[in-house]
Design a protein around this motif. Sequence first.
Motif, short mmCIF file in Angstrom:
data_model
loop_
_atom_site.label_atom_id
_atom_site.label_comp_id
_atom_site.label_asym_id
_atom_site.label_seq_id
_atom_site.Cartn_x
_atom_site.Cartn_y
_atom_site.Cartn_z
N VAL A 103 -82.80 41.51 -81.57
CA VAL A 103 -84.24 41.27 -81.47
C VAL A 103 -84.73 41.79 -80.12
O VAL A 103 -84.20 41.42 -79.08
CB VAL A 103 -84.57 39.77 -81.61
CG1 VAL A 103 -86.04 39.52 -81.34
CG2 VAL A 103 -84.18 39.26 -82.99
N LEU A 104 -85.75 42.65 -80.16
CA LEU A 104 -86.30 43.21 -78.93
C LEU A 104 -87.64 42.59 -78.57
O LEU A 104 -87.93 42.40 -77.39
CB LEU A 104 -86.45 44.73 -79.07
CG LEU A 104 -85.16 45.49 -79.38
CD1 LEU A 104 -85.46 46.97 -79.61
CD2 LEU A 104 -84.15 45.31 -78.25
N GLN A 105 -88.45 42.28 -79.59
CA GLN A 105 -89.80 41.79 -79.31
C GLN A 105 -90.39 41.17 -80.57
O GLN A 105 -90.19 41.68 -81.66
CB GLN A 105 -90.66 42.97 -78.86
CG GLN A 105 -92.11 42.67 -78.67
CD GLN A 105 -92.91 43.95 -78.36
OE1 GLN A 105 -92.44 45.05 -78.54
NE2 GLN A 105 -94.12 43.76 -77.91
N GLN A 106 -91.13 40.07 -80.42
CA GLN A 106 -91.87 39.54 -81.55
C GLN A 106 -93.17 40.33 -81.64
O GLN A 106 -93.91 40.46 -80.67
CB GLN A 106 -92.17 38.05 -81.37
CG GLN A 106 -92.85 37.45 -82.58
CD GLN A 106 -92.99 35.95 -82.51
OE1 GLN A 106 -92.20 35.27 -81.90
NE2 GLN A 106 -94.03 35.45 -83.15
N LEU A 107 -93.43 40.86 -82.84
CA LEU A 107 -94.61 41.68 -83.05
C LEU A 107 -95.78 40.88 -83.61
O LEU A 107 -96.93 41.20 -83.34
CB LEU A 107 -94.30 42.84 -84.01
CG LEU A 107 -93.26 43.84 -83.52
CD1 LEU A 107 -92.96 44.85 -84.62
CD2 LEU A 107 -93.74 44.54 -82.26
N PHE B 107 -90.39 40.88 -86.15
CA PHE B 107 -89.78 41.28 -84.88
C PHE B 107 -89.48 42.77 -84.88
O PHE B 107 -89.16 43.34 -85.93
CB PHE B 107 -88.45 40.55 -84.65
CG PHE B 107 -88.58 39.06 -84.51
CD1 PHE B 107 -88.84 38.49 -83.28
CD2 PHE B 107 -88.42 38.24 -85.60
CE1 PHE B 107 -88.94 37.12 -83.14
CE2 PHE B 107 -88.52 36.86 -85.48
CZ PHE B 107 -88.79 36.30 -84.24
N ARG B 108 -89.59 43.39 -83.73
CA ARG B 108 -89.07 44.75 -83.52
C ARG B 108 -87.63 44.56 -83.10
O ARG B 108 -87.31 43.69 -82.28
CB ARG B 108 -89.85 45.47 -82.43
CG ARG B 108 -89.39 46.90 -82.19
CD ARG B 108 -90.33 47.63 -81.25
NE ARG B 108 -90.31 47.08 -79.91
CZ ARG B 108 -89.48 47.50 -78.95
NH1 ARG B 108 -88.62 48.45 -79.17
NH2 ARG B 108 -89.53 46.94 -77.76
N GLY B 109 -86.73 45.34 -83.68
CA GLY B 109 -85.33 45.17 -83.36
C GLY B 109 -84.56 46.49 -83.38
O GLY B 109 -85.16 47.56 -83.50
N SER C 242 -95.06 30.51 -83.88
CA SER C 242 -93.63 30.78 -83.76
C SER C 242 -92.80 29.76 -84.52
O SER C 242 -93.12 28.58 -84.57
CB SER C 242 -93.24 30.78 -82.28
OG SER C 242 -91.87 31.08 -82.16
#
Length: 79
Positions: free
Chosen positions: A20-24, A33-35, A6
């Motif tokens: 930002v929704l989630q680190q892929l 990131f999923r966003g 990270s």
Amino acid sequence: MNREDSLFDVPPAAFGRYKVLQQLGAGTTGLIFRGEDTQTRTPVVIKVLRLNLSPQRAEEVAQGLAKLVDRLPSHAALA
């Protein structure tokens, strides 16, 4: 994901209008990131390049990503 993978202790909530929704994942050139685009409510993928990349390498990565996106088939979900 390992802490070494990270760039952030805590991922940011947004990059501009992109939430930002989630680190892929993480790789040698950066994080993925999923966003979501907060203006259009469409899903997006956000790539954040590592700060230790040389300007030349960062340009190469950006050019490669642009070529990859350009090769994607036309589809409403990819608009």
